[in-house]
Design an enzyme around this catalytic site. Sequence first.
Site, PDB file in Angstrom:
ATOM      1  N   THR A  25      30.224  39.041  41.785  1.00 54.72           N
ATOM      2  CA  THR A  25      30.272  40.029  40.690  1.00 54.72           C
ATOM      3  C   THR A  25      31.728  40.413  40.377  1.00 54.72           C
ATOM      4  OG1 THR A  25      30.262  41.951  42.175  1.00 54.72           O
ATOM      5  CG2 THR A  25      28.106  41.103  41.503  1.00 54.72           C
ATOM      6  N   LEU A  27      35.393  41.611  39.682  1.00 46.54           N
ATOM      7  CA  LEU A  27      36.719  40.984  39.734  1.00 46.54           C
ATOM      8  C   LEU A  27      36.713  39.734  40.614  1.00 46.54           C
ATOM      9  CD1 LEU A  27      38.959  44.195  40.014  1.00 46.54           C
ATOM     10  CD2 LEU A  27      38.259  42.930  37.979  1.00 46.54           C
ATOM     11  N   TYR A 155      45.967  53.841  45.350  1.00 46.84           N
ATOM     12  CA  TYR A 155      45.852  55.032  46.211  1.00 46.84           C
ATOM     13  C   TYR A 155      45.834  54.660  47.695  1.00 46.84           C
ATOM     14  CZ  TYR A 155      40.692  54.358  45.725  1.00 46.84           C
ATOM     15  OH  TYR A 155      39.423  53.863  45.713  1.00 46.84           O
ATOM     16  N   PRO A 198      42.991  50.272  36.665  1.00 44.91           N
ATOM     17  CA  PRO A 198      41.641  50.193  36.103  1.00 44.91           C
ATOM     18  C   PRO A 198      41.339  48.886  35.376  1.00 44.91           C
ATOM     19  CG  PRO A 198      42.995  51.757  34.865  1.00 44.91           C
ATOM     20  CD  PRO A 198      43.834  51.290  36.008  1.00 44.91           C
TER      21      PRO A 198
HETATM   22  P1  NAP Z   1      32.076  45.086  42.468  1.00 46.00           P
HETATM   23  O1  NAP Z   1      31.647  44.149  41.375  1.00 46.00           O
HETATM   24  O2  NAP Z   1      31.131  46.131  42.910  1.00 46.00           O
HETATM   25  O3  NAP Z   1      32.519  44.197  43.710  1.00 46.00           O
HETATM   26  C1  NAP Z   1      32.286  44.514  45.027  1.00 46.00           C
HETATM   27  C2  NAP Z   1      31.668  43.305  45.718  1.00 46.00           C
HETATM   28  O4  NAP Z   1      31.615  43.550  47.125  1.00 46.00           O
HETATM   29  C3  NAP Z   1      30.235  43.003  45.265  1.00 46.00           C
HETATM   30  O5  NAP Z   1      30.161  41.645  44.866  1.00 46.00           O
HETATM   31  C4  NAP Z   1      29.377  43.252  46.489  1.00 46.00           C
HETATM   32  O6  NAP Z   1      28.313  42.301  46.567  1.00 46.00           O
HETATM   33  C5  NAP Z   1      30.389  43.053  47.614  1.00 46.00           C
HETATM   34  N1  NAP Z   1      30.027  43.799  48.820  1.00 46.00           N
HETATM   35  C6  NAP Z   1      29.768  45.130  48.925  1.00 46.00           C
HETATM   36  N2  NAP Z   1      29.418  45.433  50.195  1.00 46.00           N
HETATM   37  C7  NAP Z   1      29.483  44.271  50.899  1.00 46.00           C
HETATM   38  C8  NAP Z   1      29.229  43.940  52.244  1.00 46.00           C
HETATM   39  N3  NAP Z   1      28.848  44.857  53.142  1.00 46.00           N
HETATM   40  N4  NAP Z   1      29.375  42.646  52.633  1.00 46.00           N
HETATM   41  C9  NAP Z   1      29.774  41.698  51.744  1.00 46.00           C
HETATM   42  N5  NAP Z   1      30.032  41.960  50.459  1.00 46.00           N
HETATM   43  C10 NAP Z   1      29.872  43.235  50.033  1.00 46.00           C
HETATM   44  O7  NAP Z   1      33.411  45.856  42.037  1.00 46.00           O
HETATM   45  P2  NAP Z   1      34.855  45.331  41.534  1.00 46.00           P
HETATM   46  O8  NAP Z   1      35.353  46.363  40.610  1.00 46.00           O
HETATM   47  O9  NAP Z   1      34.795  43.919  41.069  1.00 46.00           O
HETATM   48  O10 NAP Z   1      35.727  45.428  42.861  1.00 46.00           O
HETATM   49  C11 NAP Z   1      36.339  44.289  43.465  1.00 46.00           C
HETATM   50  C12 NAP Z   1      37.542  44.736  44.286  1.00 46.00           C
HETATM   51  O11 NAP Z   1      38.550  45.280  43.439  1.00 46.00           O
HETATM   52  C13 NAP Z   1      37.248  45.825  45.326  1.00 46.00           C
HETATM   53  O12 NAP Z   1      38.008  45.550  46.496  1.00 46.00           O
HETATM   54  C14 NAP Z   1      37.745  47.084  44.661  1.00 46.00           C
HETATM   55  O13 NAP Z   1      38.105  48.083  45.604  1.00 46.00           O
HETATM   56  C15 NAP Z   1      38.960  46.533  43.947  1.00 46.00           C
HETATM   57  N6  NAP Z   1      39.452  47.366  42.850  1.00 46.00           N
HETATM   58  C16 NAP Z   1      38.787  47.396  41.656  1.00 46.00           C
HETATM   59  C17 NAP Z   1      39.304  48.164  40.629  1.00 46.00           C
HETATM   60  C18 NAP Z   1      38.627  48.173  39.272  1.00 46.00           C
HETATM   61  O14 NAP Z   1      39.082  48.893  38.393  1.00 46.00           O
HETATM   62  N7  NAP Z   1      37.595  47.394  39.040  1.00 46.00           N
HETATM   63  C19 NAP Z   1      40.484  48.893  40.800  1.00 46.00           C
HETATM   64  C20 NAP Z   1      41.131  48.857  42.032  1.00 46.00           C
HETATM   65  C21 NAP Z   1      40.611  48.074  43.052  1.00 46.00           C
HETATM   66  P3  NAP Z   1      26.886  42.595  47.292  1.00 46.00           P
HETATM   67  O15 NAP Z   1      26.363  43.872  46.737  1.00 46.00           O
HETATM   68  O16 NAP Z   1      26.050  41.382  46.952  1.00 46.00           O
HETATM   69  O17 NAP Z   1      27.161  42.657  48.763  1.00 46.00           O
END
Ligand code: NAP
Length: 290
Positions: A25, A27, A155, A198
């Site tokens: 999913t 990023l 952060y 973001p």
């Molecule tokens: P996201 O789509 O919710 O991605 C999180 C992913 O982690 C999901 O695919 C989820 O898949 C997986 N996950 C969660 N718990 C898990 C577990 N216990 N074991 C294995 N996989 C697990 O959100 P995103 O925005 O793309 O975030 C991706 C990264 O970017 C994260 O590290 C986030 O902190 C960072 N980030 C994002 C933003 C932003 O603005 N989007 C900003 C700063 C940092 P399942 O549910 O299938 O496990």
Amino acid sequence: MSYKEGMLREDALKGKTILVTGGGTGLGKSMGLYFLKLGANLVITSRKLDVLGATAKEMESETGGKVLALSCDVREIEQVEKMWADALAHYGKIDVVLNNAAGNFISPTERLSTNAFNTVLDIVLKGTSNVTLTAGKSWIQSKQAGTFLNIVTTYAWTGSGYVVPSAAAKAGVLAMTRSLAVEWAKYKIRSNAIAPGPFPTEGAWSRLLPGDLVKKFDPAKKVPVGRVGDHQELANLAAYLVSDFSAYVNGEVITIDGGEWLMGAGEFNNLDMIPQEMWDMMEASRGKKG
Ligand code: NAP
């Protein structure tokens, strides 16, 4: 040319196998898709195999590349070790690990149960250390070079209220990135991090800021360049950092946030709200005194 375009040449990741946690999913999916376009083989892993399977199919039909979907909860070391062994058995080697999986809650800290707090620490910090230790030991033992890329947040160093477990865990991941960059360089293992600002995703936005909240706290308003990030911009940076073009970059965290965190940090940055007429008045009154 536009920031929405791929930056690296087509074969930039040819011959590399890249494992992306949370790759089904958001990023992780966008970065993985670009790695495939650049010639890499991919392993995507997270808890939900149905989501991973659908993403793998979509990615393969879009690029003609190879994607292996493996379910694994990064909090559980046995699952991580099995996932790593299965990925190795499938491809023969893995060259890059992108630690991207995460969980987060926005909440006043005192409202969080110990369980909720620990869940975020476990996914983000323990999950990253589980995957890092498993991959690192395997690379060292087989004398294979490797590259880690860890997704943190700004952060991680400023701290932030209302996301305290995430801030604490991401700070730990950043410390681990810098520490291993030095300790494991002798094994030809590099470690770097990206701190995104973001970027719209279901996980970061719809779930963290449900309903009208996302409008009320429009993230673009906090960014000096006036917009949120495009996934391709992040994918371009990630592809560079996992490619051999960045062989001399080690222990670095690169922020990609349009200036967001510095805007919050600079003492006088909010003077943007002062209208031109008021600056004119202030200048005029200084002129009189002088
Ligand atoms: P996201 O789509 O919710 O991605 C999180 C992913 O982690 C999901 O695919 C989820 O898949 C997986 N996950 C969660 N718990 C898990 C577990 N216990 N074991 C294995 N996989 C697990 O959100 P995103 O925005 O793309 O975030 C991706 C990264 O970017 C994260 O590290 C986030 O902190 C960072 N980030 C994002 C933003 C932003 O603005 N989007 C900003 C700063 C940092 P399942 O549910 O299938 O496990």
